[in-house]
Design a protein around this motif. Structure first.
Motif, PDB file in Angstrom:
ATOM      1  N   GLN A   1       0.456  -1.127  -0.033  1.00 40.09           N
ATOM      2  CA  GLN A   1       0.123   0.106  -0.467  1.00 40.09           C
ATOM      3  C   GLN A   1       0.383   1.152   0.625  1.00 40.09           C
ATOM      4  N   LYS A   2       2.161   1.099   0.759  1.00 43.58           N
ATOM      5  CA  LYS A   2       2.513   2.545   1.045  1.00 43.58           C
ATOM      6  C   LYS A   2       4.210   2.734   0.076  1.00 43.58           C
ATOM      7  N   ASN A   3       3.635   1.395  -0.861  1.00 39.49           N
ATOM      8  CA  ASN A   3       4.894   1.336  -2.157  1.00 39.49           C
ATOM      9  C   ASN A   3       5.300   0.911  -3.704  1.00 39.49           C
ATOM     10  N   ASP A   4       3.336   0.707  -3.732  1.00 41.89           N
ATOM     11  CA  ASP A   4       3.300  -0.189  -4.960  1.00 41.89           C
ATOM     12  C   ASP A   4       3.237   0.823  -6.490  1.00 41.89           C
TER      13      ASP A   4
ATOM     14  N   ALA B   1       5.557  -5.081  -5.263  1.00 45.41           N
ATOM     15  CA  ALA B   1       3.914  -5.348  -4.966  1.00 45.41           C
ATOM     16  C   ALA B   1       2.994  -5.691  -5.884  1.00 45.41           C
ATOM     17  N   ARG B   2       3.429  -6.423  -6.767  1.00 51.42           N
ATOM     18  CA  ARG B   2       2.594  -7.681  -7.075  1.00 51.42           C
ATOM     19  C   ARG B   2       2.486  -8.277  -5.861  1.00 51.42           C
ATOM     20  N   PHE B   3       3.942  -8.489  -5.005  1.00 51.23           N
ATOM     21  CA  PHE B   3       3.991 -10.434  -4.671  1.00 51.23           C
ATOM     22  C   PHE B   3       3.157 -10.345  -3.570  1.00 51.23           C
ATOM     23  N   GLY B   4       3.110  -8.847  -2.603  1.00 52.11           N
ATOM     24  CA  GLY B   4       2.597  -8.085  -1.535  1.00 52.11           C
ATOM     25  C   GLY B   4       1.076  -8.084  -1.989  1.00 52.11           C
ATOM     26  N   ARG B   5       0.609  -7.562  -3.212  1.00 56.56           N
ATOM     27  CA  ARG B   5      -0.895  -7.836  -3.336  1.00 56.56           C
ATOM     28  C   ARG B   5      -1.781  -9.229  -3.491  1.00 56.56           C
TER      29      ARG B   5
ATOM     30  N   ASN C   1      -9.780  -9.485  -8.974  1.00 53.64           N
ATOM     31  CA  ASN C   1      -9.347  -8.187  -9.071  1.00 53.64           C
ATOM     32  C   ASN C   1      -8.664  -8.518  -8.522  1.00 53.64           C
ATOM     33  N   MET C   2      -7.460  -9.800  -7.942  1.00 55.30           N
ATOM     34  CA  MET C   2      -6.024  -9.498  -8.036  1.00 55.30           C
ATOM     35  C   MET C   2      -5.605 -10.055  -9.128  1.00 55.30           C
ATOM     36  N   CYS C   3      -6.189 -10.282  -9.615  1.00 53.71           N
ATOM     37  CA  CYS C   3      -5.605 -11.106 -11.538  1.00 53.71           C
ATOM     38  C   CYS C   3      -5.470  -9.960 -12.284  1.00 53.71           C
TER      39      CYS C   3
ATOM     40  N   ALA D   1       9.846  -9.707 -18.464  1.00 52.25           N
ATOM     41  CA  ALA D   1      10.210  -9.627 -17.385  1.00 52.25           C
ATOM     42  C   ALA D   1       9.328  -9.167 -15.644  1.00 52.25           C
ATOM     43  N   HIS D   2       8.416 -10.227 -16.075  1.00 48.72           N
ATOM     44  CA  HIS D   2       7.417  -9.749 -14.602  1.00 48.72           C
ATOM     45  C   HIS D   2       6.953 -11.691 -14.858  1.00 48.72           C
ATOM     46  N   SER D   3       6.971 -12.213 -15.321  1.00 42.79           N
ATOM     47  CA  SER D   3       7.447 -13.420 -15.266  1.00 42.79           C
ATOM     48  C   SER D   3       7.651 -14.769 -14.464  1.00 42.79           C
ATOM     49  N   TYR D   4       8.825 -14.552 -13.836  1.00 43.69           N
ATOM     50  CA  TYR D   4      10.141 -15.099 -12.608  1.00 43.69           C
ATOM     51  C   TYR D   4       9.663 -14.726 -11.642  1.00 43.69           C
ATOM     52  N   VAL D   5       9.137 -13.567 -11.535  1.00 43.25           N
ATOM     53  CA  VAL D   5       9.236 -13.551 -10.158  1.00 43.25           C
ATOM     54  C   VAL D   5       7.725 -13.541  -9.482  1.00 43.25           C
ATOM     55  N   ASP D   6       6.778 -13.469 -10.621  1.00 41.57           N
ATOM     56  CA  ASP D   6       4.791 -13.977 -10.706  1.00 41.57           C
ATOM     57  C   ASP D   6       4.244 -15.253 -10.309  1.00 41.57           C
ATOM     58  N   ILE D   7       5.776 -15.939 -11.103  1.00 44.02           N
ATOM     59  CA  ILE D   7       5.491 -17.587 -10.879  1.00 44.02           C
ATOM     60  C   ILE D   7       6.279 -17.795  -9.529  1.00 44.02           C
ATOM     61  N   ARG D   8       6.794 -17.178  -9.020  1.00 46.32           N
ATOM     62  CA  ARG D   8       7.696 -17.762  -7.882  1.00 46.32           C
ATOM     63  C   ARG D   8       6.821 -17.439  -6.941  1.00 46.32           C
ATOM     64  N   THR D   9       5.940 -16.098  -6.660  1.00 45.73           N
ATOM     65  CA  THR D   9       4.822 -15.410  -5.871  1.00 45.73           C
ATOM     66  C   THR D   9       3.664 -16.865  -6.297  1.00 45.73           C
ATOM     67  N   MET D  10       2.790 -17.231  -6.698  1.00 45.26           N
ATOM     68  CA  MET D  10       2.155 -18.280  -6.893  1.00 45.26           C
ATOM     69  C   MET D  10       2.768 -19.637  -6.326  1.00 45.26           C
TER      70      MET D  10
END
Length: 520
Positions: free
Chosen positions: A27-30, A39-43, A86-88, A186-195
């Motif tokens: 919320q503070k750093n999006d 940000a996407r991990f936090g959300r 909404n998150m997706c 660019a985001h895909s690696y972090v997003d996969i790890r997040t999920m």
């Protein structure tokens, strides 16, 4: 008992504290941290925690299986599905892709999730033309204006990973240019790890939650879908492999204008395969479309073992060419290659299901790892009740009552369904997703599987099993015996198909109707 309860509270509390901290940071750093995935991990973490809390809190002190429990469970499902959607949408890219996947699992997930997440096929975020032009320039070393005399600003379609625009070359060729959204890769690696991380944490809190396979499949398949050169190769291989189907059109790839993030293809017109109004307007027979689509996918799955796994309506077009119906197959990013062992076992299972051979259903289902849950697996595979499976799915018509019963049972057997999905071979997961998407198309066209559909499947299974036995045969005599047996089985199926046609024909009904006799 007390120790177990404290342990559960500890697990639940640690997850909530962890993701809660991530959410506050979001919320503070999006605005300044989104580029590195925080940000996407936090959300995503905040959404996961919110859903866990909602289930825990709302269902506390309610007796599982009671009417009050089921009503509240449906309410929480709906709230959670909206939060997930909404998150997706906010995270985009890989998250939308997974949300779309979940939205196709009609008979595998609670209906509240399916209904809510299905809209993600239409709500994918758009990139501006200037952003796409930058991707084009980075990959191909040329400006869009240098290659095309016109490039429509309005996309033909927008998906989770890319969007498609109509363009015209200097030679006057009309093309469809698919360009990846700028930051998806660019985001895909972090997003996969997040999920992966969050799904494992939810499974830790809820031991009955067995959807870890979803993270594993995303991790394996998303990188493939992000390489458009691979998609072009799939496109050309499919065009060659299924060239004997005169109703099928696979767009030509223009390699000079393609790269890992840009795929340029022949432009094809048509309406979406689930658009019944379009078909009526253009005099396209919906039963013919459904039958041909069934033929194509039976050939893919049972005979070739090379399956296009994303046949959602936006990827399959229909049109009329020279008074013949044509099916256009788009988006070849995700294919599943089946092993011979899996494919032959799957053929045998479907033959058993069509013939209502329950011993065969049990045997070949157990070969796929489902154990004693084979009746549930058979229902998931056919989208029919166990009563219909035992009576013969070929002989019984699908009713609205049966459809509703199946959807209601998803919530009742949620844990068992997740157990089945976690135990079957990974090849089966995309096949089941594909089956559900095809059933959704049939439902839209009101052409659910009938005797004709099962005849096509039987032909493909018989050919596949015959070819496999030929490879295993030892010597000329055995080969001829297999060849003769396969031909005989196919002839029997064709005779049965002919009898069905005769029985339903106008001439047959006219010849055999009772004459009206009057003696007055």
């Amino acid at each position: 008992m007390l120790f177990t309860r404290l342990k559960q509270v500890g697990k639940y509390g640690s997850l909530t504290l962890f993701v809660g901290g991530s959410a506050y940071f979001l919320q503070k750093n999006d605005w300044e941290m989104s580029t590195v995935g925080v940000a996407r991990f936090g959300r995503a973490a905040f959404t996961a925690a919110s859903i866990v809390v909602d289930y825990r809190w709302s269902l506390r002190n309610l007796e599982s299986g009671s009417e009050e429990y089921n009503t509240m469970l449906s309410t929480v499902h709906e709230r959670s599905a909206i939060k997930l959607k909404n998150m997706c949408c906010k995270n985009g890219g890989a998250f939308i892709k997974v949300g779309q996947h979940l939205g196709t699992l009609d008979y595998l997930l609670p209906k509240e999730y399916v209904k809510t997440l299905r809209v993600l096929h239409n709500d994918a975020p758009q990139s501006s033309v200037s952003e796409l032009a930058q991707v084009f320039k980075e990959d191909l070393g040329k400006d869009i204006d240098e290659v095309f005399v016109s490039f429509d600003s309005k996309p033909l379609g927008t998906a989770s990973l890319a969007q498609v625009h109509k363009a015209v070359t200097k030679d006057g060729e009309i093309l469809a240019v698919k360009i990846q959204h700028p930051r998806v890769k660019a985001h895909s690696y972090v997003d996969i790890r997040t999920m992966e991380f969050l799904i494992h944490r939810v499974a830790w809190v809820f031991p009955d939650f067995q959807y870890v396979w979803l993270a594993e499949e995303t991790k394996k398949n998303l990188p493939k879908e992000l390489d458009f050169m691979k998609e072009g190769e799939h496109c050309e291989r499919a065009a060659k492999m299924f060239s004997h189907f005169d109703f099928l059109k696979v767009p030509k790839v223009y390699w000079d204008y393609s790269s890992e993030r840009v795929l340029t293809m022949e432009y094809c017109e048509g309406g979406k395969v689930d658009d019944k109004d379009y078909m009526t307007k253009h005099n396209i027979n919906v039963n013919e479309v459904s039958r041909d689509l069934g033929k194509l996918y039976s050939e893919m799955i049972f005979v070739n073992g090379y399956v296009h796994c994303d046949p959602h309506p936006g990827n399959v077009l229909v049109n009329k060419v020279n008074n013949h119906t044509q099916i256009v197959l788009l988006d070849h990013g995700l294919y599943q290659t089946l092993t011979d062992d899996f494919r032959i076992n799957y053929c045998n299972l479907w033959m058993s299901l069509i013939q209502a051979d329950l011993k065969g259903v049990e045997k070949f289902s157990k070969n796929l790892g489902v154990g004693k849950l084979y009746p549930l697996f058979a229902c998931m595979l056919t989208a029919r009740t166990w009563e219909s499976v035992t009576s013969g799915i070929e002989k019984t018509e699908v009713t609205d009552k049966e459809n509703q019963e199946l959807k209601d049972n998803v919530a009742t057997y949620f844990n068992e369904i997740s157990q089945v999905l976690n135990s079957i071979p990974r090849q089966m997961l995309l096949i089941m997703k594909t089956n559900d998407v095809l059933r959704g198309i049939e439902a839209s066209l009101q052409t659910r599987a009938n005797a004709s559909s099962f005849i096509n499947m039987s032909k493909c299974c018989t050919r596949a099993l015959g070819n496999y036995k030929l490879k295993q045969s030892d010597g000329w005599f055995q080969s001829m015996s297999v060849h003769f047996d396969t031909r005989w089985q196919l002839l029997r199926i064709q005779l049965y198909e002919f009898l069905l046609w005769v029985n339903s024909s106008v001439i047959f009904n006219w010849l055999w109707r009772k004459p009206s006799v009057s003696f007055s």
